[in-house]
Design a protein around this motif. Sequence first.
Motif, PDB file in Angstrom:
ATOM      1  N   ALA A 153      44.979 -29.721   3.748  1.00  0.00           N
ATOM      2  CA  ALA A 153      43.819 -29.559   3.125  1.00  0.00           C
ATOM      3  C   ALA A 153      43.994 -28.339   1.914  1.00  0.00           C
ATOM      4  O   ALA A 153      43.629 -28.484   0.741  1.00  0.00           O
ATOM      5  N   THR A 154      44.588 -27.377   2.382  1.00  0.00           N
ATOM      6  CA  THR A 154      44.850 -26.220   1.468  1.00  0.00           C
ATOM      7  C   THR A 154      45.889 -26.661   0.211  1.00  0.00           C
ATOM      8  O   THR A 154      45.755 -26.329  -0.666  1.00  0.00           O
ATOM      9  N   LYS A 155      46.939 -27.373   0.615  1.00  0.00           N
ATOM     10  CA  LYS A 155      47.806 -27.835  -0.341  1.00  0.00           C
ATOM     11  C   LYS A 155      47.351 -28.754  -1.128  1.00  0.00           C
ATOM     12  O   LYS A 155      47.909 -28.772  -2.352  1.00  0.00           O
ATOM     13  N   GLN A 185      44.202 -28.416   8.376  1.00  0.00           N
ATOM     14  CA  GLN A 185      43.650 -27.256   7.368  1.00  0.00           C
ATOM     15  C   GLN A 185      44.762 -27.211   6.158  1.00  0.00           C
ATOM     16  O   GLN A 185      44.382 -26.893   5.338  1.00  0.00           O
ATOM     17  N   ARG A 188      45.235 -30.651  -6.414  1.00  0.00           N
ATOM     18  CA  ARG A 188      44.136 -30.741  -7.363  1.00  0.00           C
ATOM     19  C   ARG A 188      43.785 -29.564  -8.456  1.00  0.00           C
ATOM     20  O   ARG A 188      43.517 -30.195  -9.577  1.00  0.00           O
ATOM     21  N   GLY A 189      44.174 -28.375  -8.100  1.00  0.00           N
ATOM     22  CA  GLY A 189      43.764 -27.499  -9.100  1.00  0.00           C
ATOM     23  C   GLY A 189      45.025 -27.463 -10.022  1.00  0.00           C
ATOM     24  O   GLY A 189      44.636 -27.081 -11.259  1.00  0.00           O
ATOM     25  N   LYS A 229      31.519 -28.293   6.819  1.00  0.00           N
ATOM     26  CA  LYS A 229      32.261 -27.914   5.666  1.00  0.00           C
ATOM     27  C   LYS A 229      32.202 -26.637   5.226  1.00  0.00           C
ATOM     28  O   LYS A 229      33.154 -26.130   4.607  1.00  0.00           O
ATOM     29  N   ARG A 241      44.312 -29.041  -2.190  1.00  0.00           N
ATOM     30  CA  ARG A 241      43.148 -28.293  -3.048  1.00  0.00           C
ATOM     31  C   ARG A 241      44.187 -27.601  -3.996  1.00  0.00           C
ATOM     32  O   ARG A 241      43.929 -27.685  -5.350  1.00  0.00           O
ATOM     33  N   THR A 299      37.170 -30.451   5.887  1.00  0.00           N
ATOM     34  CA  THR A 299      36.913 -31.434   4.629  1.00  0.00           C
ATOM     35  C   THR A 299      36.600 -32.749   5.287  1.00  0.00           C
ATOM     36  O   THR A 299      36.579 -32.906   6.387  1.00  0.00           O
TER      37      THR A 299
END
Length: 247
Positions: free
Chosen positions: A132-134, A129, A139-140, A76, A136, A81
């Motif tokens: 995971a960025t999208k 990756q 979620r933000g 991590k 994140r 993730t």
Amino acid sequence: MTFEPWSATSNKLEQAPAYYSPTQGELLLVVARDAAAIFVAYLIARSMGVQRFLMVVDRTPVAPPPTKYLTTHALKERGWTATMIAALLPHHDAARTAYVQLPGKALVKLYLRTRVEEVELSEEFLIEQERATKARARRGTAARTAQHQALLKQCVQRFRPSYVWPERWCQRSDWQLSLVDVQAFYDRWALKFTEMGYSARQRVLDALHEKNRRLFSKRFPGVTPGPQRPAKLKKPATKSPPLPYGL
């Protein structure tokens, strides 16, 4: 362990081999890493006839050698993730007991470093990756939306107009004065809306005006709210790109 002469006359530090023979008036600087090296340097310096010497411990941090295995926590820290680990490394290569005994006595999963580095160079890793960025970012955005909704609800709940105004304002209608109260209340809360976009701030103002309309109709049953409409927020000015020098 190195030996370096320092001249008392020139104050210039020069490199010297281990068999350097200092002249009178020079100070021998000995750089060592541990106590054993310092003791050896002391014996060598005495055998060289050095009367004045300075012992310095070399505290330069030494990078630890890379470990054979990587834990889930280490993955991590490298940008992995839990979803990526389950998709790209479904099976661990080894396991060990945790240094801190937790309830359940779960084993720490270990993954071969070479295997992890090989997966990190693949296209599947780059795709996961990016996902995971999208995720994140979504979620933000959801967290900010929930925070804005909570702030909107708190602001509307705090709005309790009294509909009592000074006599010098009698030249305005009651509805116009209520709109002034709404704008004044919003301005007092404006500092809390700095991180919100234009649409979110406009929703807060619209909610205040809607509550004011309902309370005004209840306070003045025979008065129709209006005809003046609530004012909208001014959109922030957008900076136009600079024109080329030729125009």
